[in-house]
Design a protein around this motif. Structure first.
Motif, PDB file in Angstrom:
ATOM      1  N   ARG A   1       4.352  42.125  11.374  1.00 25.06           N
ATOM      2  CA  ARG A   1       3.909  41.165  10.358  1.00 25.06           C
ATOM      3  C   ARG A   1       4.207  39.735  10.788  1.00 25.06           C
ATOM      4  O   ARG A   1       3.407  38.836  10.573  1.00 25.06           O
ATOM      5  N   ARG A   2       5.368  39.521  11.376  1.00 25.88           N
ATOM      6  CA  ARG A   2       5.733  38.187  11.852  1.00 25.88           C
ATOM      7  C   ARG A   2       4.764  37.713  12.936  1.00 25.88           C
ATOM      8  O   ARG A   2       4.423  36.527  13.013  1.00 25.88           O
ATOM      9  N   LYS A   3       4.316  38.676  13.734  1.00 27.10           N
ATOM     10  CA  LYS A   3       3.401  38.344  14.833  1.00 27.10           C
ATOM     11  C   LYS A   3       2.025  37.967  14.319  1.00 27.10           C
ATOM     12  O   LYS A   3       1.344  37.106  14.878  1.00 27.10           O
TER      13      LYS A   3
ATOM     14  N   ASN B   1       4.858  33.097   7.242  1.00 33.41           N
ATOM     15  CA  ASN B   1       4.488  33.527   5.883  1.00 33.41           C
ATOM     16  C   ASN B   1       4.842  34.983   5.607  1.00 33.41           C
ATOM     17  O   ASN B   1       4.747  35.444   4.466  1.00 33.41           O
ATOM     18  N   ALA B   2       5.212  35.716   6.652  1.00 31.05           N
ATOM     19  CA  ALA B   2       5.524  37.133   6.498  1.00 31.05           C
ATOM     20  C   ALA B   2       6.772  37.322   5.630  1.00 31.05           C
ATOM     21  O   ALA B   2       7.810  36.697   5.869  1.00 31.05           O
ATOM     22  N   LYS B   3       6.670  38.170   4.611  1.00 32.00           N
ATOM     23  CA  LYS B   3       7.808  38.443   3.738  1.00 32.00           C
ATOM     24  C   LYS B   3       8.779  39.411   4.413  1.00 32.00           C
ATOM     25  O   LYS B   3       8.374  40.322   5.115  1.00 32.00           O
ATOM     26  N   PHE B   4      10.074  39.173   4.152  1.00 32.17           N
ATOM     27  CA  PHE B   4      11.101  40.041   4.741  1.00 32.17           C
ATOM     28  C   PHE B   4      11.055  41.432   4.113  1.00 32.17           C
ATOM     29  O   PHE B   4      11.304  42.437   4.776  1.00 32.17           O
TER      30      PHE B   4
END
Length: 354
Positions: free
Chosen positions: A69-71, A76-79
């Motif tokens: 998701r971070r990639k 904006n990616a939620k933890f």
């Protein structure tokens, strides 16, 4: 249930993977639990704890998914994706799962592996009924046929087991263990549709990450419930003494403990994956159809008899499994045939209005 970003092919691949992971759990879990008891283990709360104690392993796929998701989404990616509402629901179901683990472990300490068929048979029936009332799942004639065949086959395994009472177990203990397995079956038959209900009422996209987060919360809550039982029963203090008296040796005692926790985690992750990709009824069908495999493994590892009744139950289970999937294929074809008709009707209406 919506599967955002998932094609039909991808959903089927995920379903297959979930079924394989579930197979490892449902076939290996009962055998490992029985191995613990046969070789000298006696702590029921510890055995219950092991069924969900492997929940930290869920962090591995969650970390991979977060990296992905971070990639793709950047900062904006939620933890995490779970909401407070879903957290509370999953935690409560987890407490119920912890109670179910205790009931199943108590029954498993008094019954041989083959008798677990009664638990699995009843669970399938309760799951079908629970899914019908809780999530309004429509039961097709093929689904009903599969439930009946799998239930009859599994019950046959249990009823026709001759002289299967383990040594040192009294008739009273055997009956109580029998009732415990049925109570565990009834409770888990309600738990599975409740998990599906969480997906339906989530009010957000049901992704693989959310599914794993829900499973981790449930397993954590169940483990916490069983941890309290272990503390009250002084199981933590008794483990070192039990390890020294274990028939396979102290080192293998801890190996059995670790492997049992890992294998049971496969069961729960597989279950929630099957519900995500299909339905709670499908998860019940998978558990029942894998029953004969567990029976064969019990024959190999614990030298249990494989009678003609068990062979007949194997046949009925395979028949029920084929019946269920044949009904699914027919339903899929009907939906595909309806789609072009709906599109044609819409096009015709639009043309007439113009």
């Amino acid at each position: 249930m919506e599967h955002p970003g998932l094609t039909t092919t991808m959903r089927r691949i995920l379903l297959l993977i979930s079924c394989l992971v579930l197979a490892i759990g449902i076939c290996g879990g009962p055998l490992m639990m029985r191995l613990y008891y046969v070789e000298g283990g006696s702590r029921i709360w510890l055995s219950s704890w092991l069924q969900t104690g492997g929940w930290p392993l869920t962090f591995i796929p969650l970390a991979v998914l977060y990296y992905y998701r971070r990639k793709t989404e950047g900062s904006n990616a939620k933890f995490y994706l779970v909401t407070p509402r879903i957290f509370v629901a999953a935690f409560l179901i987890g407490i119920a799962t912890g109670l179910d683990d205790f009931l199943y472990s108590w029954g498993g300490s008094k019954l041989p592996v083959s008798t677990s068929s009664l638990l699995l048979a009843a669970q399938l029936a309760f799951t079908a009924i629970g899914a019908f009332f809780i999530v309004k799942l429509k039961l097709s004639p093929f689904s009903i046929n599969a439930v009946v065949l799998l239930t009859v086959g599994a019950v046959l395994l249990g009823i026709r087991s001759h002289g299967d009472r383990p040594e040192g177990v009294t008739s009273k203990q055997y009956i109580i263990g029998f009732m415990m397995t049925l109570l565990a079956a009834a409770l888990y038959g309600v738990i599975l549709p409740c998990i599906e209900l969480i997906y339906m009422k989530a009010k957000q996209a049901i992704t693989a990450t959310l599914v794993l987060e829900i499973q981790m919360i449930m397993s954590f809550a169940a483990t916490a419930f069983c941890t309290v039982g272990m503390i009250v029963n002084n199981d933590f203090q008794a483990m070192s003494r039990e390890a020294k008296q274990f028939n396979l040796g102290e080192a293998r005692y801890y190996t059995v403990i670790v492997c049992t926790a890992a294998i049971w985690e496969c069961f729960f992750v597989g279950i929630i994956g099957v519900i995500y990709c299909s339905s709670s009824l499908m998860s019940g069908i998978m558990i029942a159809v894998l029953l004969p495999v567990t029976e064969v493994l019990a024959v190999i590892f614990f030298k249990e008899n494989f009678s003609g009744e068990k062979g007949l139950a194997l046949f009925l289970s395979i028949w029920g499994f084929v019946s269920y999937f044949y009904g699914e294929i027919r339903q899929t074809k009907k939906e595909k045939n309806k789609s072009p008709e709906a599109e044609m009707t819409t096009t015709t209406t639009h043309t007439e209005s113009v």
